[in-house]
Design an enzyme around this catalytic site. Structure first.
Site, short mmCIF file in Angstrom:
data_model
loop_
_atom_site.label_atom_id
_atom_site.label_comp_id
_atom_site.label_asym_id
_atom_site.label_seq_id
_atom_site.Cartn_x
_atom_site.Cartn_y
_atom_site.Cartn_z
N GLY A 230 0.84 -1.21 0.00
CA GLY A 230 0.00 0.00 0.00
C GLY A 230 0.87 1.25 0.00
N GLY B 62 -0.40 5.02 -1.04
CA GLY B 62 -1.40 5.76 -0.26
C GLY B 62 -0.80 6.98 0.42
CE LYS C 144 -6.92 0.14 10.22
NZ LYS C 144 -5.72 -0.49 9.64
CE1 TYR D 186 -9.34 2.19 8.63
CE2 TYR D 186 -10.20 3.92 10.05
CZ TYR D 186 -9.14 3.31 9.42
OH TYR D 186 -7.88 3.83 9.55
CG ASP E 228 -0.68 0.76 -3.89
OD1 ASP E 228 -0.49 1.67 -3.06
OD2 ASP E 228 -1.83 0.31 -4.13
CB ILE E 229 -3.77 -2.67 -5.90
CG1 ILE E 229 -4.71 -3.53 -6.72
CG2 ILE E 229 -4.32 -1.28 -5.82
CD1 ILE E 229 -4.87 -4.89 -6.18
CG ASP F 52 -4.89 -8.28 -4.51
OD1 ASP F 52 -5.16 -7.66 -3.46
OD2 ASP F 52 -5.74 -8.94 -5.15
#
Ligand code: AKB
Length: 317
Positions: A9, A12, A147, A143, A35-36, A53
């Site tokens: 990631g 981001g 977490k 979300y 990252d994707i 992924d």
């Protein structure tokens, strides 16, 4: 010997700046960004980059084996606002990516893991002021649930399998290099861009919504500090409270007006208001400060000065 690091990631908001910092510390070729997709071309071209992924266990495993990775920073996630629109996708990405990385560490393939948690683990029943490290966590967003559950799994993998996983509960992060995407605290980034571009901003949170926030430089410092700390200093293996500043949309607007007197703010709360209302206003992060000497540098005034200076360069040349 330097660490061999994989950032999942990396394109981001936090991943972008974390990649740069980790390359400064460990050397460009020791930090693989992934990252994707390749949406941040400057990052893709700045050093080793792979398309990965975060939901694909075998792809992560192969990447770790092929590159002798010993440390993974798992930054891929669907945030609070997007998670409410796509609950199952948020659950799928946020939980499975974590299991993949924890299981690689359990199997001995990697030695150390960083996984970000968030103030979203808290909910309306949490004490809102100076929220303690150990307190009621009844999150009302998907979300937040991912977490909270993720924190429990991190602690479980540490206790049961000795996995060296470290985590912090990020507040809203403010930065000028990469835009955040899909969060409730995103207004505090958008407002600076709009102040420079349009001289006005319509906030999707009401003027008195007080939330914990942090400038990116401090967030990156916290991330590299906790990872560099001796394992014996890490007493929390779920996730550490982390704090810097708290402010409302009205207060951030006033800090911008101090530099751009004609700046104008209006308020049009949307569905994100309910999410913000469920989160604390301020956080007690004394455990992080005691355990690994965490301290922040930027307050609202210095952060506003830096954001406006950098965004003026970006938009006005
Ligand atoms: C969000 O707003 O969803 C994130 C967070 C506080 O974790 N920035």
């Amino acid at each position: 010997m330097s660490s061999k690091i994989l950032i999942i990631g990396a394109c981001g908001q936090i991943g972008t700046e974390l990649t740069t910092k980790l390359r400064e510390i460990h050397g460009v070729n020791n930090v693989i960004a992934s990252d994707i997709n390749t949406r941040k071309l400057d990052l893709v071209n700045a050093g080793p980059f792979v398309i990965l992924d975060a939901k694909n266990f075998n792809a992560i495993k192969d990447c770790c084996i092929n590159n002798n990775i010993d440390t993974v920073y798992l930054m891929a996630a669907l945030l609070s606002a997007t998670g409410e629109k796509y609950p199952m996708e948020a659950w799928d990405l946020n939980m499975n990516s974590l299991f993949h990385v924890l299981n690689l560490a359990k199997g001995g393939q990697i030695k150390k893991v960083f996984w970000p948690s968030s103030i979203a683990v808290f909910g309306p029943t949490t004490p809102s002021l100076n929220t303690p490290q150990h307190t009621i966590c009844e999150p009302t967003t998907v979300y937040g649930i991912t977490k909270q559950v993720g924190e429990r799994w991190c602690e479980y993998y540490y206790n049961k399998y000795g996995v060296d996983v470290r985590s912090i509960r990020y507040p809203g992060i403010i930065s000028y290099k990469a835009m955040p995407g899909g969060g409730t605290t995103d207004y505090a980034v958008e407002i600076y861009h709009q102040a420079i571009k349009e001289g006005k901003y319509t906030s999707f949170l009401s003027k008195n919504t007080n939330l914990p926030m942090m400038f990116m430089d401090d967030a990156i410092k916290a991330t590299t500090d906790i990872m560099a700390a001796p394992a014996k200093n890490i007493s929390i293996r779920s996730s550490y409270n982390l704090a810097a500043i708290s402010f409302t949309p009205e207060e951030i607007a006033n800090s911008i007006k101090a530099e751009i007197p004609e700046f104008n703010i209006s308020y049009k709360p949307d569905f994100r208001q309910a999410i913000a209302d469920s989160w604390p206003a301020s956080i007690d992060d004394s455990v992080a400060r005691n355990d690994w000497n965490w301290s922040h540098e930027f307050d609202l005034k210095t952060m506003t000065a830096e954001m406006l200076t950098q965004l003026r360069k970006k938009y006005n040349g």
